[in-house]
Scaffold this active site. Structure first.
Site, PDB file in Angstrom:
ATOM      1  CB  SER A 163      -0.822   0.319   1.148  1.00  0.00           C
ATOM      2  OG  SER A 163      -0.105   0.372   2.525  1.00  0.00           O
ATOM      3  CE  LYS A 164      -2.450   4.432  -3.181  1.00  0.00           C
ATOM      4  NZ  LYS A 164      -2.797   3.189  -3.256  1.00  0.00           N
ATOM      5  NE  ARG A 165      -0.309   3.100   6.753  1.00  0.00           N
ATOM      6  CZ  ARG A 165      -0.474   3.411   8.027  1.00  0.00           C
ATOM      7  NH1 ARG A 165      -1.806   2.928   8.331  1.00  0.00           N
ATOM      8  NH2 ARG A 165      -0.207   4.278   8.926  1.00  0.00           N
TER       9      ARG A 165
END
Length: 467
Positions: free
Chosen positions: A240-242
């Site tokens: 994910s972007k994380r």
RNA sequence: GGUCCCAUCGUCUAGUGGUCUAGGACGCUGGCCUCUCACGCCAGUAACACGGGUUCGACUCCCGUUGGGACUACCA
């Protein structure tokens, strides 16, 4: 001979940049097409008007180009295809395979909540299915899916997958605002673009039966499906972007070579016996869906970096110079001599894992140096003054500054002083580079050139004297 | 909750019933080489999730358990 050309596609959504998950999906589609002399289509799924951006589209296209994943058709933009979707909707309506539904969103939400509360499946109850309703403001179009039977397909990586049609409901194909729904858009696009192999992430496995039902309703040929396992972040969570969702271009900035990234992406999920290193050409020749694994995996950055260092070792001096120059410029070097950059790069070739490392480690060739404090203290000592001054004299007398010539000078010099190279190597290295580690001293002297070597050695001598 | 998918060293993986006292790569550790740092070479470290079957024989086949994940939207 098979007369049907293989056509694959990569359909990124410009709601973000291209990360390694998407890049690998693109790569596998590209490899499958190239291996089979097929076609590779690029399609931008930009129907999410609020989250899609022009700049993301540009980054995605730029990333594809940097990776060398060229496409034969496209990019197509879903946002420009609404007329085509309408045609297909009409077709479905006229053949009775779809129908208008007048149920309001609120009504549906309420029913879903009730079903859930009772522990039942929250699927559409089919209220409007046989009412013969026409179009109306706020109406949606639904697929008339079979109530019984099973939908089965042979996934090219997962094997046979089948699901009872009773698990599926009459999914919405066209929203009340007239826009098309994801599953419908994909099928219409793939079908109208002649896509006959759909290779995508396995998060789409559950969509596949729904899409097959649409293909059937449309009476169109069903493509082959291959669902790739997901790429996980270091915490074993989907990208994910994380965390691991690093943009492909971030790897470029890190000094990773595109062929190294491609190689390492290919090896995440695909294998060819014990072979680890593949040129892009080999990838095309050897790739096959049969050797794609079923289990999801973590992208191993350490391994990418190791692979990258191996690719760097194989580069010729000219490409090395071309590749290194932008990194040096980014670090503030200007008026670079191409020959010097090339020479510098070659000395660091075996020592650099990335182009960025190489650029940083070669700074002493192009910018003024400062002595590492501890090194200065330990190696630039007053007792060496006479030796260094004599070395300076010998170097000044050098006819040329090739490595071979320098080695001769040193042999004589060491003989004269009855010392080992070890004795002066570090002091000299620090005088020339400011650091305790560098390529071999003869190598760096040749690249630095006589004038620079003389200057740095003289500077070091006066520095020692002023201590 | 329901449905679907997945499960070999820390990580990526080889392995398609016996050749497995499970191989390779990255990482890590030790050694050699050596003008430093690297490169290179050598050695070591470490895995078949669990439980039942099937079979003369299971990492490989079947079932279950556990653990992950996905989908279940008028998101894509």
């Amino acid at each position: 001979m098979n007369n049907t050309q293989i056509v694959t596609r990569f359909p990124p959504s410009p709601t973000g940049t291209l990360h390694i998950g998407g890049a690998r999906t693109a790569l596998f589609n590209w490899l499958f097409a190239r291996h089979n002399n097929g076609k590779f289509v690029l399609r931008i799924e930009d129907t999410d008007r609020v989250r899609s951006t022009q700049s993301n589209t540009e980054v995605i296209i730029g990333s594809m180009k940097w990776l060398g994943l060229d496409w034969d058709e496209g990019p197509y933009f879903q946002s420009q295809r609404s007329k085509i979707y309408d045609e297909y909707i009409q077709k479905l309506l006229s053949t009775g395979n779809a129908y208008y539904c007048h149920c309001s969103k609120e009504e549906l939400d309420r029913k879903r909540a009730e079903a859930l509360a009772k522990g039942l499946k929250p699927k559409y109850d089919g209220k409007c299915r046989d009412l013969g309703l026409g179009d109306a403001p706020g109406a949606v179009v639904r697929l008339r899916s079979p109530l019984t039977g099973t939908t089965t397909f042979k996934d090219l990586v997962k094997g046979v997958i089948s699901i009872d049609n009773s698990e599926l409901d009459d999914l919405i194909l066209k929203r009340s605002d007239g826009s098309i729904t994801y599953n419908m858009a994909v099928v219409v696009d793939d079908s109208s673009m002649g896509i006959n192999y759909v290779i995508r992430g396995d998060d789409h496995i559950n969509n596949t039966p729904r899409q097959i039902l649409i293909y059937k309703a449309l009476n169109r040929p069903i493509p082959g499906f291959a669902h790739l396992p997901m790429i996980l972040g270091p915490d074993r969570k989907p990208l994910s972007k994380r965390h691991g969702a690093t943009s492909v271009l971030a790897f470029k900035e890190m000094g990773i070579l595109p062929e190294a990234l491609l190689n390492s992406l290919a090896r995440l999920g695909w294998s060819y016996g014990d072979k680890e290193k593949f040129s892009t050409q080999e990838l095309i020749e050897l790739f096959s869906l049969e050797h794609v694994g079923k289990a999801s995996g973590i992208f191993n950055v350490e391994k990418l970096i190791d692979l990258n260092s191996k690719y760097i070792m194989e580069m010729d001096g000219d490409r090395l110079a071309d590749s290194l120059t932008p990194f040096l410029e980014a670090l503030g070097c200007s008026h670079l001599s191409r020959e010097k950059v090339k020479g510098a790069a070659i000395t660091l070739q075996k020592r650099s894992k990335t182009l960025l490392d190489m650029a940083k480690d070669s700074l002493f060739y192009f910018k003024d140096i400062t002595y590492d404090e501890k090194a200065d203290e330990k190696f630039l000592t007053i007792d060496l003054i006479d030796t260094l001054e004599d070395l300076l004299t010998d170097l000044q007398g050098a006819m040329d500054f090739s490595q071979a010539e320098l080695e001769k000078i040193f042999v004589n010099f060491l003989e004269k002083h009855q010392i080992k190279l070890k004795k002066i190597a570090q002091p000299l290295r620090i005088s020339l580079t400011g650091k305790t580690f560098s390529p071999g001293i003869f190598e760096i002297m040749e690249v630095l050139g006589k004038d620079m070597v003389i200057k740095r050695l003289s500077d070091a001598i006066s520095h020692i004297k002023n201590k």
